[in-house]
Design a protein around this motif. Structure first.
Motif, PDB file in Angstrom:
ATOM      1  N   LEU A 165       0.824  -1.205   0.000  1.00 59.01           N
ATOM      2  CA  LEU A 165       0.000   0.000   0.000  1.00 59.01           C
ATOM      3  C   LEU A 165       0.860   1.258   0.000  1.00 59.01           C
ATOM      4  O   LEU A 165       0.444   2.317  -0.441  1.00 59.01           O
ATOM      5  N   ASP A 525     -21.365  -2.458  -8.535  1.00 58.89           N
ATOM      6  CA  ASP A 525     -20.589  -3.699  -8.548  1.00 58.89           C
ATOM      7  C   ASP A 525     -21.133  -4.559  -9.669  1.00 58.89           C
ATOM      8  O   ASP A 525     -22.334  -4.577  -9.910  1.00 58.89           O
ATOM      9  N   LYS A 577      -5.168  -6.386  -9.982  1.00 63.18           N
ATOM     10  CA  LYS A 577      -5.128  -7.035  -8.673  1.00 63.18           C
ATOM     11  C   LYS A 577      -3.729  -7.611  -8.587  1.00 63.18           C
ATOM     12  O   LYS A 577      -3.363  -8.468  -9.373  1.00 63.18           O
ATOM     13  N   GLN A 585       1.457 -10.351   0.067  1.00 64.26           N
ATOM     14  CA  GLN A 585       0.196  -9.629   0.257  1.00 64.26           C
ATOM     15  C   GLN A 585      -0.459  -9.279  -1.068  1.00 64.26           C
ATOM     16  O   GLN A 585       0.214  -8.874  -1.992  1.00 64.26           O
ATOM     17  N   PRO A 586      -1.776  -9.431  -1.117  1.00 64.57           N
ATOM     18  CA  PRO A 586      -2.485  -8.957  -2.298  1.00 64.57           C
ATOM     19  C   PRO A 586      -2.708  -7.459  -2.201  1.00 64.57           C
ATOM     20  O   PRO A 586      -2.698  -6.899  -1.115  1.00 64.57           O
ATOM     21  N   ASN A 587      -2.892  -6.806  -3.324  1.00 62.31           N
ATOM     22  CA  ASN A 587      -3.125  -5.370  -3.311  1.00 62.31           C
ATOM     23  C   ASN A 587      -3.891  -4.968  -4.570  1.00 62.31           C
ATOM     24  O   ASN A 587      -3.588  -5.422  -5.656  1.00 62.31           O
ATOM     25  N   THR A 588      -4.895  -4.134  -4.373  1.00 61.34           N
ATOM     26  CA  THR A 588      -5.708  -3.689  -5.495  1.00 61.34           C
ATOM     27  C   THR A 588      -5.156  -2.396  -6.062  1.00 61.34           C
ATOM     28  O   THR A 588      -4.842  -1.485  -5.320  1.00 61.34           O
ATOM     29  N   GLY A 605     -11.988  -6.663  -8.669  1.00 61.17           N
ATOM     30  CA  GLY A 605     -12.089  -7.552  -7.505  1.00 61.17           C
ATOM     31  C   GLY A 605     -11.243  -8.779  -7.758  1.00 61.17           C
ATOM     32  O   GLY A 605     -10.341  -9.117  -6.999  1.00 61.17           O
ATOM     33  N   VAL A 615     -14.860  -9.780 -11.746  1.00 62.24           N
ATOM     34  CA  VAL A 615     -15.726  -9.075 -10.801  1.00 62.24           C
ATOM     35  C   VAL A 615     -15.126  -7.694 -10.625  1.00 62.24           C
ATOM     36  O   VAL A 615     -13.936  -7.573 -10.332  1.00 62.24           O
ATOM     37  N   LYS A 617     -15.823  -3.178  -9.801  1.00 58.09           N
ATOM     38  CA  LYS A 617     -16.669  -2.093  -9.354  1.00 58.09           C
ATOM     39  C   LYS A 617     -16.296  -0.874 -10.190  1.00 58.09           C
ATOM     40  O   LYS A 617     -15.119  -0.597 -10.403  1.00 58.09           O
TER      41      LYS A 617
ATOM     42  N   LEU B  90     -17.683  -6.056  -3.268  1.00 60.59           N
ATOM     43  CA  LEU B  90     -16.355  -6.628  -3.445  1.00 60.59           C
ATOM     44  C   LEU B  90     -15.701  -6.764  -2.078  1.00 60.59           C
ATOM     45  O   LEU B  90     -15.808  -5.870  -1.254  1.00 60.59           O
ATOM     46  N   THR B  91     -15.038  -7.879  -1.865  1.00 58.59           N
ATOM     47  CA  THR B  91     -14.381  -8.058  -0.565  1.00 58.59           C
ATOM     48  C   THR B  91     -12.989  -7.433  -0.602  1.00 58.59           C
ATOM     49  O   THR B  91     -12.360  -7.381  -1.649  1.00 58.59           O
ATOM     50  N   PRO B  92     -12.516  -6.936   0.559  1.00 54.70           N
ATOM     51  CA  PRO B  92     -11.186  -6.316   0.595  1.00 54.70           C
ATOM     52  C   PRO B  92     -10.074  -7.324   0.301  1.00 54.70           C
ATOM     53  O   PRO B  92     -10.289  -8.533   0.388  1.00 54.70           O
ATOM     54  N   ASP B  93      -8.905  -6.781  -0.031  1.00 54.62           N
ATOM     55  CA  ASP B  93      -7.766  -7.618  -0.416  1.00 54.62           C
ATOM     56  C   ASP B  93      -7.457  -8.731   0.575  1.00 54.62           C
ATOM     57  O   ASP B  93      -7.174  -9.848   0.193  1.00 54.62           O
ATOM     58  N   MET B  94      -7.465  -8.385   1.851  1.00 50.97           N
ATOM     59  CA  MET B  94      -6.990  -9.336   2.853  1.00 50.97           C
ATOM     60  C   MET B  94      -8.094 -10.215   3.414  1.00 50.97           C
ATOM     61  O   MET B  94      -7.902 -10.938   4.377  1.00 50.97           O
ATOM     62  N   ALA B 122      -4.872  -5.848   7.423  1.00 51.23           N
ATOM     63  CA  ALA B 122      -4.572  -5.626   6.011  1.00 51.23           C
ATOM     64  C   ALA B 122      -3.874  -4.300   5.773  1.00 51.23           C
ATOM     65  O   ALA B 122      -2.819  -4.243   5.167  1.00 51.23           O
TER      66      ALA B 122
END
Lengths: 656, 140
Positions: A165, A525, A577, A585-588, A605, A615, A617, B90-94, B122
């Motif tokens: 982030l 969404d 994504k 860690q994932p990060n958008t 998403g 998916v 938004k 939508l669900t958050p990343d973590m 997260a």
């Protein structure tokens, strides 16, 4: 190198202690023998703090994995520019960074005042020395960034990397700028305390700290705006402000600082409000420390908070110490606050500022109350109760609008008392401007009353500012026979505080217009397959491709989304994504395209590689860009007010 | 105290009273109590306030997405207590099995209908990954 850093930190601490010893002697014995020594010791201490910071940065840059801090907040793969950001990514480094900025301010203030403010400077140095000592104490004994990894630790990989982030360009400048703001308020605070001790409460200390208040105020404001920008482009929920405790913590000193910037004008002009100004700058400084406390202690859960530690008690102690010291000092000097002048009329510039101050303080209280509510309710009622954005929006919106109105009214009032004729002359056109917008807004059927009122008030302020400029220019052209532009430039130069202030007002009103965009935001969404379309407002979004890309420290899932308006493709949005391989860690990563003043905002998403279903938004956010634009104008206005005028510079040349 | 000064004092007091009143009303109407699953069960799934806030861990294996992935059902766990949660969006990343989450929303037929889903660690600056106790070899 690590040893050099650790020793520098300790030497910094030692010299700060020595400086305070000399300073204390000077103060207690009223004996100037060690005054110079005290000053030098503090500057040397600052030098060591900067050296320690440089060492930590160097260790981050070379990715020395012997150092626990480097392992935790950086990695060999972290891009070079983000290795710098490691300095403020963790508790230890960010505290050191805080001290380093204070050190820079200390060196600067001592250099610039080598000939000036000789009665106040020794005391200013004592106050700054105490603050520096506190931060170094915490840094050395509790959160030492120069701690080595415990022997026998086996590293898998090459460091945990910077939190994804934080891997964003804005994040490279947001924390340093915010810190410059936070820490900078220590300077006017130190001067206020010094003036109080020395019984020099006339406007002198205020004049000598005018720039030193504007500078931190500017940095803090820019820091807050950049934080909003980062949230908007990085956090992926489509907003820029969520009333998170840490955001509020940065807003609080900005609010009281803004109140202070206005109330000191009254002291400069009329020698009133001496006590009030001292209290305001003290509150502002205490709020900066309190903000640090909230961020570091984990007392209030926040998305920004550092991991909870036992440091809270130390910061809380320091806050209490500062409050007690300030209150004690004010009581000791109570007899100094009487002013020969008093307010004469409601319709005066003075009372305009007074109202401004009251509303700013009410706003501060409302935000503080909401932020602390979980803690307070738990203490009083035994149940932890939160109040979220609805509370803050509901409470602060009307207060913000009152401030917007005052921003328009105040400058139109005369000092002491405004005659009815002046009121008529000054208010008629801004009033017309407001009514026109109000009626147009209502006629167009804008549903939110807040939006219409905001726009009407903004129009009032704008017309007021334009008229003020026009009158000034016309007068100069008549008297001095100058051209349009020359007249404008000369006028601004003659009274930089005033016209810088108007420019800041202009920026703020543009930001207010930007805030109203929230009322027109549309979001949805959805799931889309390749080739599928969807429409939102006038825009048609088509999912063209989805693919996976492998990059140095992460893997990215990407979709290409074309946007068409009136059958023409105007942009391709590519939200991602990401999965960071170093930090696991994932990060958008959102995609934004600004179509005029309308932001098209897409968040991915996930997508299923086999079925190709994504998916996502999509949001349409109008006017958000005005907030950033208003911010830039605010910066320009503050710079106009900070830079010395031609007359000042000439005077300076004569003196040197 | 002369007349003018008195007027200002009255004005300042008025502003202060309005502010306090305004804040109190605002807090009263927007209170979101932090509750535990135990309290929810003890209160028979009924609360005075409309909105509630709840923190806990996502039960392992309980996450089920709808076919369009825009709705998610999961179970939130607090020690031995469990509660079913429904969330749209939508669900958050973590958001994952075992993640620490904070949810906000209301109760309906013994299901927590969340309109706000936040994952806790997260967005922290610090990922607390060095955990010696769970990692006896001291590996990272």
């Amino acid at each position: 190198m690590i040893t050099l850093g650790a020793y520098s930190l300790q030497l910094g601490f030692l010299f700060a202690l020595v400086s305070l010893g000399f300073g204390g002697w000077t103060l207690a014995r009223d004996d100037g023998r060690f005054q110079v020594a005290a000053q030098r010791a503090l500057v040397i201490s600052s030098g060591f703090v900067l050296l320690a910071t440089a060492v930590l940065v160097q260790q981050l840059l070379i990715s020395n994995l012997d150092l626990e801090y480097v392992v935790r907040y950086s990695s060999v793969e972290t891009p070079t520019m983000y290795k710098f950001a490691g300095l403020w990514a963790g508790m230890e480094g960010s505290l050191l960074f805080w001290s380093a900025i204070l050190a820079i301010y200390i060196v600067l203030i001592n250099f610039l005042n080598r000939q000036r403010n000789q009665t106040l400077m020794p005391l200013v140095n004592i106050v700054l020395g105490i603050i520096l000592l506190f931060f170094l104490l915490v840094n050395i004994f509790f959160e030492n960034p120069f701690t080595l990894l415990p022997p026998g630790t086996i590293l898998q990989g090459s460091g945990m990397g910077l939190n994804p982030l934080l891997q964003h360009p804005v994040m490279l400048i947001h924390p340093p700028i915010l810190y410059l703001g936070y820490v900078g308020f220590a300077i006017p605070f130190a001067f206020a305390v010094a003036a109080l001790i020395r019984r020099r409460l006339d406007a002198t200390w205020i004049r000598s700290t005018r720039r030193w208040t504007l500078i931190p105020w500017l940095f803090l404001g820019v820091g807050i705006i950049l934080g909003g920008m980062w949230a908007y482009v990085e956090l992926g929920w489509g907003g820029y402000w969520s009333w998170d405790p840490v955001e509020n913590a940065s807003l609080l000193p900005w609010l009281t600082g803004t109140a202070y910037l206005h109330s000191v004008i009254i002291q400069e002009k009329k020698n009133m409000l001496r006590l009030w100004n001292v209290i305001l700058i003290m509150i502002t400084f205490i709020l900066t420390i309190f903000g640090t406390y909230i961020t570091r202690s984990g007392i209030i859960s926040s998305v920004h908070a550092f991991a909870a530690t036992d440091l809270g008690i130390w910061f809380f102690g320091f806050v209490v110490f500062t409050i007690v010291a300030c209150v004690g000092l004010i009581l000791l000097r109570w007899d100094e606050f009487a002013s020969p002048n008093r307010l004469e009329s409601f319709t005066s510039r003075e009372s305009g500022f007074l109202f401004n101050n009251m509303v700013f303080l009410a706003l501060t209280l409302a935000v503080l109350w909401g932020t602390m509510f979980p803690v307070l309710s738990e203490a009083v009622r035994g149940a932890k109760i939160t109040v979220g954005s609805p509370y803050f929006n509901r409470i602060t919106t009307p207060m913000g609008l009152i401030l917007l109105a005052l921003m328009g009214i105040g400058p139109l009032l005369a000092w002491r008392k405004t005659s009815n004729a002046t009121i008529k002359r000054n208010f008629i056109w801004p009033g017309v401007g407001a009514v026109v917008v109000l009626v147009t807004g209502l006629a167009m059927g804008v549903s939110s009353i807040y939006v219409v009122v905001t726009l009407a008030l903004a129009s009032f302020v704008l017309v007021g500012i334009v008229l003020e400029l026009a009158r000034g220019i016309a007068a100069r052209r008549r008297i001095a026979g100058e051209g349009m532009l020359t007249a404008l430039l000369n006028m601004v130069d003659k009274n930089r505080s005033r016209y810088g202030g108007y420019t800041v007002h202009l920026g703020i009103l543009i930001m207010f217009i930007g805030f109203t965009g929230k009322a027109f935001t549309v979001e949805q969404d959805m799931t889309l397959r390749e080739g599928e379309k969807t429409q939102l407002k006038d825009y048609v979004f088509t999912l063209q491709h989805h693919y996976i890309e492998k990059r140095p420290n992460h893997i990215a899932k990407v979709i290409d989304l074309t946007v068409a308006k009136d059958e023409h493709i105007i942009a391709t949005l590519s939200p991602e994504k990401r999965f960071y391989t170093d930090s696991d860690q994932p990060n958008t990563e959102v995609a934004i395209f600004s179509h005029g003043l309308i932001d098209l905002y897409a968040i991915l998403g996930d997508f299923d590689q086999e079925t190709g279903v994504a998916v996502l938004k999509i949001m349409i956010n109008p006017l958000v860009q005005l907030i950033w634009l208003g911010g830039i104008i605010m910066v320009l206005g503050t710079i106009i007010a900070i830079l010395p005028s031609r007359a000042d510079r000439k005077l300076q040349e004569k003196l040197t | 105290m002369d007349n003018q000064r008195l007027k200002f004092v009255i004005l300042i007091i008025a502003v202060a009273v309005i502010t306090f009143g305004w804040i109190t009303v605002g807090v009263g109407s927007e209170e979101v109590p932090y509750v535990s699953i135990m309290e929810i069960v003890a209160n028979n799934y009924e609360f005075e306030q409309n909105r509630l806030r709840l923190g806990g861990l996502v039960e392992e294996g309980s996450i089920t997405y709808s076919t369009d992935r825009l709705n998610v059902d999961f179970v939130i766990a607090q020690e031995e207590h469990r509660l079913a949660v429904h969330y749209q969006g939508l669900t958050p990343d973590m958001f994952n099995d075992g993640a620490e989450v904070i949810i906000e929303g209301r109760l309906q037929d013994e299901v927590f209908i969340a309109d706000n889903l936040m994952t806790k660690c997260a967005s922290r600056y610090e990922a607390d990954i060095i955990k010696p106790e769970s990692n006896p070899q001291g590996e990272i």
